[in-house]
Design an enzyme around this catalytic site. Structure first.
Site, short mmCIF file in Angstrom:
data_model
loop_
_atom_site.label_atom_id
_atom_site.label_comp_id
_atom_site.label_asym_id
_atom_site.label_seq_id
_atom_site.Cartn_x
_atom_site.Cartn_y
_atom_site.Cartn_z
N TYR A 434 1.04 -4.90 2.43
CA TYR A 434 1.38 -3.84 1.62
C TYR A 434 0.67 -4.05 0.08
O TYR A 434 0.49 -5.19 -0.37
CB TYR A 434 2.93 -3.51 1.26
CG TYR A 434 3.81 -4.40 0.68
CD1 TYR A 434 3.76 -4.25 -0.51
CD2 TYR A 434 4.32 -5.45 1.34
CE1 TYR A 434 4.59 -4.96 -1.36
CE2 TYR A 434 5.29 -6.42 0.67
CZ TYR A 434 5.38 -6.16 -0.83
OH TYR A 434 6.22 -6.86 -1.54
N CYS A 435 0.50 -3.05 -0.58
CA CYS A 435 0.36 -3.02 -2.02
C CYS A 435 1.09 -2.03 -2.91
O CYS A 435 2.21 -1.78 -2.44
CB CYS A 435 -1.34 -2.85 -2.24
SG CYS A 435 -1.96 -1.03 -1.80
N ALA A 436 0.49 -1.35 -3.98
CA ALA A 436 1.29 -0.33 -4.70
C ALA A 436 1.35 0.87 -4.09
O ALA A 436 2.51 1.60 -3.98
CB ALA A 436 0.80 -0.29 -6.13
N PHE A 463 4.32 0.01 -1.99
CA PHE A 463 5.44 -0.43 -2.49
C PHE A 463 6.15 0.54 -3.55
O PHE A 463 7.46 0.72 -3.71
CB PHE A 463 5.47 -1.83 -3.38
CG PHE A 463 6.77 -1.99 -4.02
CD1 PHE A 463 7.87 -2.72 -3.26
CD2 PHE A 463 6.77 -2.04 -5.57
CE1 PHE A 463 8.88 -3.28 -4.04
CE2 PHE A 463 8.00 -2.41 -5.92
CZ PHE A 463 9.06 -3.03 -5.33
#
Length: 475
Positions: A434-436, A463
């Site tokens: 996952y990232c932002a 996120f």
């Protein structure tokens, strides 16, 4: 007088054309490699490009100044400020006029006065613009990477990107002195910077295209700091890591960039994996993440075409080996031209997705012929899965983002350094990436699969969605 702004979204970069409509002359400031746009714009306005200049030796794109001057017969004006070891190497051969603080460039009734504004780089200059047919007072300043809307140019790039040791602090002090000079300018002057939000040449640039000196004095953090020591500490704090291609751009732009290789058109070749398997080619799939996840050529890297395309291409793609593209025929020219903006001139082959789809069966005994896939799930779907199963949670955001808040138990390996640390990631367990907001995670998932990780899941909403859902967050 005529003033036109050109803006490249992928680079968050602005260049300008200033024309005198009485003399039908124009000068271009900070041109990028897409020189045709300036030639066409000048022609439509009935202007001849007689001058080309730039504020400094750029680090984030290939300059078009030299080529544009050659194409149009315009005179080239370059900074001669700064130390002797950081000068334009091609200036003499290009017949350039070298500029110093206080010099002027006259284009018909338009006057540009040179102001030496070191800090971002030692040779950096800005230009005060005066329309002499209307007034003897300047109307604005082209600030390059000196003053942005709400921010200032970072002074650490010579050290952190170009490897010139010991220049960060001295650059910060030079920048502070330049800003004291900026404060003395009248408040009514307009400010036309060379970058907007999203550029890595500053820390927190505003998205508004222009400002005024008076407004920046009131609101720009760098003009509110009361002491030099405080400014030095603040301007060097929290600067994002520069992409490695910045060093390459600095060298190219100092030595003198040539035109992009127009004659070398990428060729469509059969779906033959021998080049890739021999390690001679990096293949980039530029389709959207959902299309890539549904079926792709194993071993490829997915960098979806969009806002951050050039940033991640500069981070992750090699300059010293051929590149292949998986791209639709109608997008090929545009994608190739985009890569050339940062000097990736090594695209030599392409495959349309339709050809790959026909040649990659869903099941095969040969791994190189299998159709690659990975799951894409939302934060809400994965929340329950994470609670019930022993998973590897991989956060590919920066260390600063991870420290500010992350999914409990996740390990942080920033996308920019994933390949360096890929051996640290367990291979047997399921890996949730996952990232932002879902722009970096599909790239990371493709890199993992390319290195043999089979059980990869991408959290496509990131996120940000995890936080909005009220799920546990650890800091």
């Amino acid at each position: 007088m005529l003033l036109r702004r050109f803006y490249h979204d992928g680079l968050a970069q602005a260049s300008y054309m200033v024309g005198c409509q009485a003399s039908h002359e124009a000068i271009i400031i900070d041109p990028n490699r897409r020189v045709e746009q300036y030639i066409e714009a000048a022609y439509k306005e009935g202007l001849r490009i007689t001058g080309v200049t730039e504020t400094h030796i750029h680090a984030d794109f290939v300059s078009g100044a030299r080529e544009l001057a050659q194409r149009t017969g315009a005179h080239l004006y370059l900074s001669d400020e700064g130390p002797s070891d950081w000068k334009y190497a091609f200036a003499t051969s290009a017949g350039a006029t070298m500029l110093h603080d206080g010099d002027t460039i006259q284009v018909g009734g338009v006057r540009l006065q040179v102001v030496h504004t070191p800090g971002h780089t030692p040779e950096h200059i800005s230009f005060l613009l005066t329309d002499t047919r209307s007034s003897d007072r300047p109307m604005g300043m082209f600030t390059g990477d000196f003053v942005f809307v709400g921010d200032v140019g970072r002074p650490d790039l010579l050290e952190r990107a170009a490897g010139i040791k010991g220049t960060m602090e001295s650059g910060a002090r030079s920048l502070y002195a330049s800003l004291q000079r900026f404060k003395e300018l009248p408040d009514y002057l307009q400010v036309w910077p060379a970058h907007g939000a999203g550029s890595a040449c500053g820390r927190a640039l505003g998205a508004v295209p222009q400002s005024t000196t008076g407004y920046e004095k009131l609101t720009n953090w760098a003009l509110q700091v009361s002491s030099e020591e405080e400014f030095v500490q603040e301007v060097l704090r929290g600067q994002p890591e520069p992409p490695p291609y910045f060093a390459h751009m600095k060298r190219i732009n100092k030595e003198g960039p040539g035109p992009p290789p127009q004659h070398r058109v990428p060729m469509q070749v059969p779906c033959d994996l021998r080049l890739r398997l021999a390690g001679r080619m990096t293949i980039v799939d530029v389709r959207r993440a959902a299309q890539y996840a549904a079926g792709h050529l194993p071993g490829t890297i997915n960098i979806p075409r969009g806002g951050d395309f050039l940033i991640w291409a500069g981070w992750l793609l090699p300059y010293d080996k051929p590149l292949g593209l998986i791209v639709n025929d109608e997008e090929l020219a545009a994608v190739t031209a985009e890569l050339q903006m940062i000097g990736l001139d090594n695209v030599s082959a392409f495959w349309p997705p339709s050809a790959l789809k026909a040649s990659l069966p869903s099941k095969s005994t040969r791994p190189e012929h299998q159709c690659g896939r990975f799951k894409r799930q939302s934060a809400s779907d994965l929340q329950a899965l994470i609670e019930k199963h022993d998973l590897v949670l991989l956060d590919v955001r920066t260390a600063e983002e991870h420290g500010a808040g992350h999914i409990p138990g996740s390990r942080n390996v920033p996308l920019a350094h994933l390949e360096e640390h890929i051996r640290e990631i367990p291979r047997r367990e399921q890996v949730v990436v996952y990232c932002a907001a879902g722009s970096r995670s599909p790239i990371a998932a493709s890199i993992l699969q390319g290195h043999g990780w089979e059980n990869v899941v991408e959290m496509y909403d990131g996120f940000d969605a995890w936080q909005r859902g009220g799920y546990p967050v650890e800091k």
